[in-house]
Scaffold this active site. Sequence first.
Site, PDB file in Angstrom:
ATOM      1  N   ASP A  31       0.878  -1.157   0.000  1.00 45.62           N
ATOM      2  CA  ASP A  31       0.000   0.000   0.000  1.00 45.62           C
ATOM      3  C   ASP A  31       0.931   1.226   0.000  1.00 45.62           C
ATOM      4  OD1 ASP A  31      -2.263   1.723   0.539  1.00 45.62           O
ATOM      5  OD2 ASP A  31      -1.569   1.759   2.618  1.00 45.62           O
ATOM      6  N   ASP A  33      -0.122   5.116   1.077  1.00 49.10           N
ATOM      7  CA  ASP A  33      -0.365   6.078   2.166  1.00 49.10           C
ATOM      8  C   ASP A  33      -0.310   5.395   3.529  1.00 49.10           C
ATOM      9  OD1 ASP A  33      -0.925   8.455   0.568  1.00 49.10           O
ATOM     10  OD2 ASP A  33      -2.727   7.401  -0.079  1.00 49.10           O
ATOM     11  N   ASP A  42      -3.221  12.382  -0.155  1.00 47.53           N
ATOM     12  CA  ASP A  42      -4.393  13.170  -0.552  1.00 47.53           C
ATOM     13  C   ASP A  42      -4.732  14.276   0.439  1.00 47.53           C
ATOM     14  OD1 ASP A  42      -4.874  11.956  -2.966  1.00 47.53           O
ATOM     15  OD2 ASP A  42      -6.305  10.498  -2.179  1.00 47.53           O
ATOM     16  N   ASP A 122      -4.790   3.739  -3.289  1.00 50.09           N
ATOM     17  CA  ASP A 122      -5.917   4.608  -3.598  1.00 50.09           C
ATOM     18  C   ASP A 122      -5.469   6.066  -3.762  1.00 50.09           C
ATOM     19  OD1 ASP A 122      -8.497   5.177  -4.202  1.00 50.09           O
ATOM     20  OD2 ASP A 122      -9.354   4.586  -2.272  1.00 50.09           O
ATOM     21  N   ASP A 202      -1.928  -0.880   5.717  1.00 50.30           N
ATOM     22  CA  ASP A 202      -2.399  -0.359   6.995  1.00 50.30           C
ATOM     23  C   ASP A 202      -3.903  -0.175   7.063  1.00 50.30           C
ATOM     24  OD1 ASP A 202      -3.246   2.852   6.809  1.00 50.30           O
ATOM     25  OD2 ASP A 202      -2.071   2.093   5.149  1.00 50.30           O
TER      26      ASP A 202
END
Length: 264
Positions: A31, A33, A42, A122, A202
Amino acid sequence: HAGHPYSLPEPCGRGLGTALPPAMKFLLVFDFDHTIIDENSDTWIVKCAPERKLPNGLRNSYQPGHWTEYMGRVFVYLGDNGVKEDEMKRTMTTIPFTAGMIDLLGFIGENKELFDCIIVSDSNTVFIDWILKAVDFHKVFDEVFTNPAAFSSTGYLTVQDFHAHCCAKCPKNLCKRKVLKEFLDKQLERGVNYTQIVYIGDGGNDLCPVMFLKKNDVAMPRQGYTLEKKISQLAQSLSPVQCSVLVWSSAIDIMSYLKLLIKE
């Protein structure tokens, strides 16, 4: 002498069509972030906004599962306020990496013959590209799966959903299980089958791909974050994940595990 390659018996068929056993290869899935970087890319971009904050109406316009559309509105607001690409890039490259992550990525880079490495995130292509290239780590990753972003002719950052899917558990723009499954299928077609998958993340949206992992795989949730909590809730409700679970708080913990893996 013993162990000399020519003293081995010839395989019948003289090597034609006798494929070598596939090399031990591990797939690392990251992942981004709060995993590779210690923040959310973001929300970090808001530092570029006037007074480093968003108007309430915009902030409250987020609807669960529709983050990408919300970020689209944030980028319009930044563009309307004259925030340009170079300022955004300068801001994004100040994001701190998670503790030990620079060492871990360096270690993976030195052992690329053993590790395939992908990001499923994402965030968006522009942010991830900026951040990885600033520290010259983009070459560590074979592929990055994230929402496609680009600057329009008027200088506004625009972002699209990564894909469409029908998984009820995931945000509408990205099911990480689907990404992982499609990647593995594509690799199998190319003759690559992984000895083990190690999934490092996470967040809540990392649970879906973790539940797809098999007995020999390893999920590495970050200590104290949503993924770890969700995995232990599943264990308590007696439907634990199939894979092993190893919690990490510094990326050095991840590196220690990978070193053991290589030794084996």
